[in-house]
Write a protein that holds these residues in place. Structure first.
Motif, PDB file in Angstrom:
ATOM      1  N   GLN A   1       0.674  -1.156   0.001  1.00  0.00           N
ATOM      2  CA  GLN A   1      -0.066  -0.080  -0.030  1.00  0.00           C
ATOM      3  C   GLN A   1       0.692   1.127   0.059  1.00  0.00           C
ATOM      4  N   GLU A   2       0.246   2.366  -0.287  1.00  0.00           N
ATOM      5  CA  GLU A   2       0.936   3.763  -0.331  1.00  0.00           C
ATOM      6  C   GLU A   2       1.477   4.189   0.998  1.00  0.00           C
ATOM      7  N   SER A   3       2.793   3.466   1.471  1.00  0.00           N
ATOM      8  CA  SER A   3       3.289   3.906   2.679  1.00  0.00           C
ATOM      9  C   SER A   3       4.619   4.364   2.350  1.00  0.00           C
ATOM     10  N   THR A   4       5.188   5.194   3.135  1.00  0.00           N
ATOM     11  CA  THR A   4       6.294   5.954   2.750  1.00  0.00           C
ATOM     12  C   THR A   4       7.645   5.346   3.538  1.00  0.00           C
ATOM     13  N   LEU A   5       8.709   4.646   2.951  1.00  0.00           N
ATOM     14  CA  LEU A   5       9.754   4.129   3.611  1.00  0.00           C
ATOM     15  C   LEU A   5      10.741   5.222   3.634  1.00  0.00           C
ATOM     16  N   VAL A   6      11.407   5.236   4.672  1.00  0.00           N
ATOM     17  CA  VAL A   6      12.502   6.268   4.841  1.00  0.00           C
ATOM     18  C   VAL A   6      14.072   5.697   5.048  1.00  0.00           C
ATOM     19  N   GLY A   7      14.980   5.987   4.424  1.00  0.00           N
ATOM     20  CA  GLY A   7      16.410   5.489   4.589  1.00  0.00           C
ATOM     21  C   GLY A   7      17.222   6.474   5.170  1.00  0.00           C
ATOM     22  N   LEU A   8      17.896   5.537   6.232  1.00  0.00           N
ATOM     23  CA  LEU A   8      18.806   6.411   7.065  1.00  0.00           C
ATOM     24  C   LEU A   8      20.232   5.835   6.976  1.00  0.00           C
ATOM     25  N   CYS A   9      21.204   6.603   7.333  1.00  0.00           N
ATOM     26  CA  CYS A   9      22.678   6.104   7.124  1.00  0.00           C
ATOM     27  C   CYS A   9      22.955   5.275   8.328  1.00  0.00           C
ATOM     28  N   ASP A  10      23.507   4.001   8.134  1.00  0.00           N
ATOM     29  CA  ASP A  10      23.761   3.047   9.012  1.00  0.00           C
ATOM     30  C   ASP A  10      25.134   2.492   9.307  1.00  0.00           C
ATOM     31  N   GLY A  11      26.081   3.521   9.092  1.00  0.00           N
ATOM     32  CA  GLY A  11      27.461   3.362   9.406  1.00  0.00           C
ATOM     33  C   GLY A  11      28.238   3.111   7.953  1.00  0.00           C
ATOM     34  N   GLU A  12      29.546   3.447   8.171  1.00  0.00           N
ATOM     35  CA  GLU A  12      30.466   3.260   6.761  1.00  0.00           C
ATOM     36  C   GLU A  12      30.789   2.119   6.598  1.00  0.00           C
ATOM     37  N   ILE A  13      30.968   1.715   5.291  1.00  0.00           N
ATOM     38  CA  ILE A  13      31.231   0.239   4.652  1.00  0.00           C
ATOM     39  C   ILE A  13      32.630   0.365   4.701  1.00  0.00           C
ATOM     40  N   ASP A  14      33.334  -0.741   5.353  1.00  0.00           N
ATOM     41  CA  ASP A  14      34.793  -1.085   5.587  1.00  0.00           C
ATOM     42  C   ASP A  14      34.910  -2.402   4.399  1.00  0.00           C
ATOM     43  N   PRO A  15      35.413  -2.044   3.092  1.00  0.00           N
ATOM     44  CA  PRO A  15      35.761  -3.181   2.293  1.00  0.00           C
ATOM     45  C   PRO A  15      36.421  -4.372   2.814  1.00  0.00           C
ATOM     46  N   ARG A  16      37.237  -3.992   3.845  1.00  0.00           N
ATOM     47  CA  ARG A  16      38.010  -5.194   4.388  1.00  0.00           C
ATOM     48  C   ARG A  16      37.154  -6.072   5.422  1.00  0.00           C
ATOM     49  N   ARG A  17      36.208  -5.807   5.671  1.00  0.00           N
ATOM     50  CA  ARG A  17      35.217  -6.335   6.627  1.00  0.00           C
ATOM     51  C   ARG A  17      33.845  -6.619   6.089  1.00  0.00           C
ATOM     52  N   HIS A  18      33.368  -5.727   5.108  1.00  0.00           N
ATOM     53  CA  HIS A  18      31.942  -6.081   4.663  1.00  0.00           C
ATOM     54  C   HIS A  18      32.102  -6.371   3.079  1.00  0.00           C
ATOM     55  N   ARG A  19      31.312  -7.317   2.818  1.00  0.00           N
ATOM     56  CA  ARG A  19      31.288  -7.414   1.461  1.00  0.00           C
ATOM     57  C   ARG A  19      29.890  -7.249   0.989  1.00  0.00           C
ATOM     58  N   CYS A  20      29.575  -6.357   0.081  1.00  0.00           N
ATOM     59  CA  CYS A  20      28.345  -5.869  -0.627  1.00  0.00           C
ATOM     60  C   CYS A  20      27.948  -6.763  -1.885  1.00  0.00           C
ATOM     61  N   SER A  21      26.397  -6.764  -2.216  1.00  0.00           N
ATOM     62  CA  SER A  21      26.101  -7.335  -3.200  1.00  0.00           C
ATOM     63  C   SER A  21      24.947  -6.388  -3.843  1.00  0.00           C
ATOM     64  N   PHE A  22      24.364  -6.844  -4.863  1.00  0.00           N
ATOM     65  CA  PHE A  22      23.076  -6.177  -5.295  1.00  0.00           C
ATOM     66  C   PHE A  22      21.862  -6.214  -4.237  1.00  0.00           C
ATOM     67  N   LEU A  23      21.833  -6.962  -3.497  1.00  0.00           N
ATOM     68  CA  LEU A  23      20.897  -6.900  -2.059  1.00  0.00           C
ATOM     69  C   LEU A  23      21.246  -5.855  -1.333  1.00  0.00           C
ATOM     70  N   THR A  24      22.256  -5.026  -1.380  1.00  0.00           N
ATOM     71  CA  THR A  24      22.526  -4.241  -0.296  1.00  0.00           C
ATOM     72  C   THR A  24      22.054  -2.769  -0.656  1.00  0.00           C
ATOM     73  N   ASN A  25      21.677  -1.987   0.329  1.00  0.00           N
ATOM     74  CA  ASN A  25      21.078  -0.783  -0.033  1.00  0.00           C
ATOM     75  C   ASN A  25      22.414   0.139   0.567  1.00  0.00           C
ATOM     76  N   LYS A  26      23.081   1.106  -0.149  1.00  0.00           N
ATOM     77  CA  LYS A  26      23.848   1.843   0.154  1.00  0.00           C
ATOM     78  C   LYS A  26      24.397   3.178  -0.474  1.00  0.00           C
ATOM     79  N   VAL A  27      24.848   3.764   0.048  1.00  0.00           N
ATOM     80  CA  VAL A  27      25.310   5.276  -0.347  1.00  0.00           C
ATOM     81  C   VAL A  27      26.853   4.939  -0.979  1.00  0.00           C
TER      82      VAL A  27
END
Length: 355
Positions: free
Chosen positions: A6-32
């Motif tokens: 339904q028409e409900s608004t989702l809000v995106g918030l910053c959730d910490g910096e991505i460290d490439p040495r510790r975190h592995r992102c994929s197309f499933l990741t929401n990121k800046v």
């Protein structure tokens, strides 16, 4: 970030910096920021600015599948790193990609299980050693004639022969990863919450009072303030203009005051929250299917403070904007290649309020 039913608004918030040495992102990741993560079998050429031709910088990646669809679905937003283009719509580009959900692969029943390590030397037939030994010649071959008369263990001799075998060509040294053409922004995770969850039940009365005040201001055509009692105690009211002389911007500020740190808003099929006068014309139709487009998401002013180049960035200036409105194909058509969607950029009339 799945599309709400339904028409409900989702809000995106910053959730910490991505460290490439510790975190592995994929197309499933929401990121800046960072580099775009494309779905499997999707690898478009790097986008370029329609105004100056410079390679575009990746700004936001959003995973946004539609309910009832078998497709993974992503939106990637790019901006020109040149200062003269970042505040213009032709300096931005939105790419939509989709990919079918793949069923988990099943092992081939005809394929044998790998042999345990202790069985590797039980039979030389698996490595082709028996045929090789016959080629050398048993009883009087070159290898036997040249072999010194020693009391070596036969197993050690067999191991020395195996060391001379070459089962595969030596691996080539890996080439260093190619450097991206465009400067890269620092990467941050984005968490998603419903806008309605940002307030607790204790704020219900406050929200109701604010809604009644907005309705009153809209009905009266301005903001009313009580003056000093004059002329026999009668109250004096005067109409004042909204701050900055812009009622649209004032409404924008009131709406986001609940959560000023939001970096994006998502409401497919809803109405955008404009920082200035809404666009007069409808977005152009989808170039792939010819159908109409609908509003899907927007980038918010608080995101500007997060857009900083990585070490050795090289961009002229980080992107700046008031809000970036994204419109996508209403039917989300898909023909197997990345599709460009439409975006509109509104400049911020008072950027310092968000810093």
């Amino acid at each position: 970030m799945a599309s709400p039913a339904q028409e409900s608004t989702l809000v995106g918030l910053c959730d910490g910096e991505i460290d490439p040495r510790r975190h592995r992102c994929s197309f499933l990741t929401n990121k800046v920021g960072g580099l775009p993560d494309w779905p499997p079998h999707v690898c478009p050429p790097p986008p370029r600015c329609a105004r100056c031709g410079a390679p575009l910088t990746h700004v936001v990646q959003v995973y946004c599948p539609l309910g009832g669809s078998p497709y993974h679905r992503n939106l990637h937003l790019f901006a020109c790193p040149r200062a003269a283009c970042s505040g213009r719509a032709d300096g931005w580009k939105v790419l939509r990609s989709q990919s079918l959900e793949e069923a988990p692969s099943r092992p081939d029943p005809a394929q044998e299980a790998p042999r345990p390590a202790t069985d590797w030397c039980d039979s030389a037939d698996d490595w082709g050693v028996e045929e090789e030994e016959e080629g050398w010649g048993a009883g009087g071959g070159v290898e036997e004639a040249a072999a010194p008369q020693t009391h070596e263990d036969p197993l050690d001799l067999e191991v020395s022969r195996l060391q001379d075998l070459c089962l595969a060509p030596p691996p080539r040294p890996e080439a260093p990863p190619s450097q991206p053409e465009a400067p890269v922004l620092r990467a941050y995770f984005v968490c998603v919450v419903e806008e309605s969850d940002l307030c607790g039940e204790e704020d219900a009365d406050l929200r109701r009072a604010q809604r009644l005040l907005r309705e009153y201001e809209k009905r009266e055509g301005g903001v009313t303030t009580a003056g000093d009692a004059q002329d026999g105690g009668e109250e004096k009211y005067e109409k004042t203009r909204a701050r900055h002389g812009d009622a649209v911007f004032s409404g924008f500020m009131k709406r986001i005051s609940l959560c000023p740190q939001q970096v994006l808003r998502y409401c497919r099929g809803g109405q955008p929250l404009c920082v200035s006068s809404p666009p007069g014309a409808a977005p152009p139709p989808c170039p792939s299917c010819g159908g109409g487009r609908t509003f899907e998401l927007q980038l918010m002013p608080a995101l500007v403070a997060l857009l900083r180049w990585t070490d050795g960035g090289g961009g002229e200036a980080e992107p700046e904007f008031g809000t970036v409105l994204v419109y996508t194909c209403q039917s989300s058509c898909w023909a197997g290649s990345v599709l460009e969607e439409f975006c509109s950029v509104q400049n911020d009339p008072d950027q310092q309020l968000f810093n």
